[in-house]
Design an enzyme around this catalytic site. Structure first.
Site, mmCIF file in Angstrom:
data_model
loop_
_atom_site.group_PDB
_atom_site.id
_atom_site.type_symbol
_atom_site.label_atom_id
_atom_site.label_comp_id
_atom_site.label_asym_id
_atom_site.label_seq_id
_atom_site.Cartn_x
_atom_site.Cartn_y
_atom_site.Cartn_z
ATOM 1 N N GLY A 59 48.017 59.492 51.934
ATOM 2 C CA GLY A 59 48.181 58.704 53.159
ATOM 3 C C GLY A 59 49.569 58.730 53.767
ATOM 4 N N ASN A 116 50.646 60.693 56.164
ATOM 5 C CA ASN A 116 50.523 60.772 57.630
ATOM 6 C C ASN A 116 50.137 59.418 58.213
ATOM 7 O OD1 ASN A 116 50.754 63.652 58.940
ATOM 8 N ND2 ASN A 116 49.836 63.958 56.918
ATOM 9 N N ASN A 156 42.024 65.582 64.623
ATOM 10 C CA ASN A 156 42.337 65.861 63.216
ATOM 11 C C ASN A 156 43.647 66.643 63.146
ATOM 12 O OD1 ASN A 156 41.829 66.143 60.345
ATOM 13 N ND2 ASN A 156 41.271 68.274 60.759
ATOM 14 N N HIS A 177 45.583 69.526 60.801
ATOM 15 C CA HIS A 177 45.305 70.538 59.777
ATOM 16 C C HIS A 177 46.623 71.220 59.393
ATOM 17 C CE1 HIS A 177 43.051 73.419 57.490
ATOM 18 N NE2 HIS A 177 43.784 74.366 58.026
HETATM 19 C C1 GRF Z 1 47.641 66.600 55.384
HETATM 20 O O1 GRF Z 1 48.266 67.792 54.992
HETATM 21 C C2 GRF Z 1 46.669 66.860 56.505
HETATM 22 O O2 GRF Z 1 47.045 67.908 57.324
HETATM 23 C C3 GRF Z 1 45.405 67.224 55.758
HETATM 24 O O3 GRF Z 1 45.408 66.377 54.642
HETATM 25 C C4 GRF Z 1 46.743 66.065 54.270
HETATM 26 C C5 GRF Z 1 46.852 64.588 54.115
HETATM 27 O O4 GRF Z 1 48.072 64.218 53.541
HETATM 28 N N1 GRF Z 1 44.261 67.118 56.626
HETATM 29 P P1 GRF Z 1 48.466 62.676 53.492
HETATM 30 O O5 GRF Z 1 47.323 61.944 52.803
HETATM 31 O O6 GRF Z 1 48.646 62.205 54.906
HETATM 32 O O7 GRF Z 1 49.735 62.583 52.701
#
Ligand code: GRF
Length: 183
Positions: free
Chosen positions: A13, A15, A101, A103
């Site tokens: 989490g 992000n 989303n 990626h």
């Molecule tokens: C990120 O690298 C995102 O691009 C991918 O999943 C990962 C999530 O990381 N879809 P976090 O849980 O936000 O640390």
């Protein structure tokens, strides 16, 4: 009126944390009950919901429960940040065009669950990060914005991964602002 966002995440989490520090997040949805992201939400004072696909009869019922939450909170934009489920027709038919989303690769290069490792193993000199609209495919929706991230000569997978995540923390808030989400 201000755009209301919900963030869907699983696992770490980071992000979600970056987004919630810069924008009001109406709620977090975590698709696993044990996710660390739930602790982050609690520390940030963000409402969270969590339930798992296996607790429902099928994916339709699971996504109906999600749509109910989105409707209840009158969400304008669903922000997927490490949500580890494929979005299926129940959620898409209600919210397509309102789900984005992130990626960790430069789509259409390296789609799927291991974008960073796949790019690393392919020996690329650069990869990247992409934010895109979500459709019924896996990482196939229309690209909103993407950025290149170099792989440096002395990189390890870890340092490469860290640089990709740093780029995510810049790009996602940038895109949210461009889509009219107010901080
Ligand atoms: C990120 O690298 C995102 O691009 C991918 O999943 C990962 C999530 O990381 N879809 P976090 O849980 O936000 O640390």
């Amino acid at each position: 009126m201000a755009k209301k966002i919900a963030v869907f995440a699983s696992g770490n989490g980071s992000n979600f944390q970056v987004i919630a520090e810069q924008f009001p997040v109406e709620f977090l949805f975590a698709d696993k009950r044990e996710d660390y992201v739930l602790e982050r939400a609690q520390n940030l004072g963000v409402i969270s919901y969590t339930f798992e696909l296996k607790e429902f009869e099928n994916k339709v019922a699971y996504e109906e429960a999600i749509v109910e939450l989105l409707d209840k909170h009158q969400i304008d934009l669903v922000v997927l940040a490490g949500y580890m489920k494929i979005v299926s027709h129940t959620l898409l038919s209600a919210y397509e065009g309102r789900i984005i989303n992130i990626h960790p690769a430069y789509l259409p290069e390296f789609p799927g669950a291991h974008g960073i490792e796949d790019a690393w193993k392919a020996g690329v000199s650069q990869s990247g990060v992409t934010v895109h609209w979500v459709d019924s495919g896996v990482d196939t929706g229309q690209i909103i914005k993407q950025v290149r991230v170099p792989r440096l000569a002395d990189d390890t997978l870890d340092s490469f991964e860290t640089r990709i995540h740093e780029a995510e923390y810049q790009l996602y808030p940038e895109v949210l602002r461009e889509l009219g989400v107010e901080g």
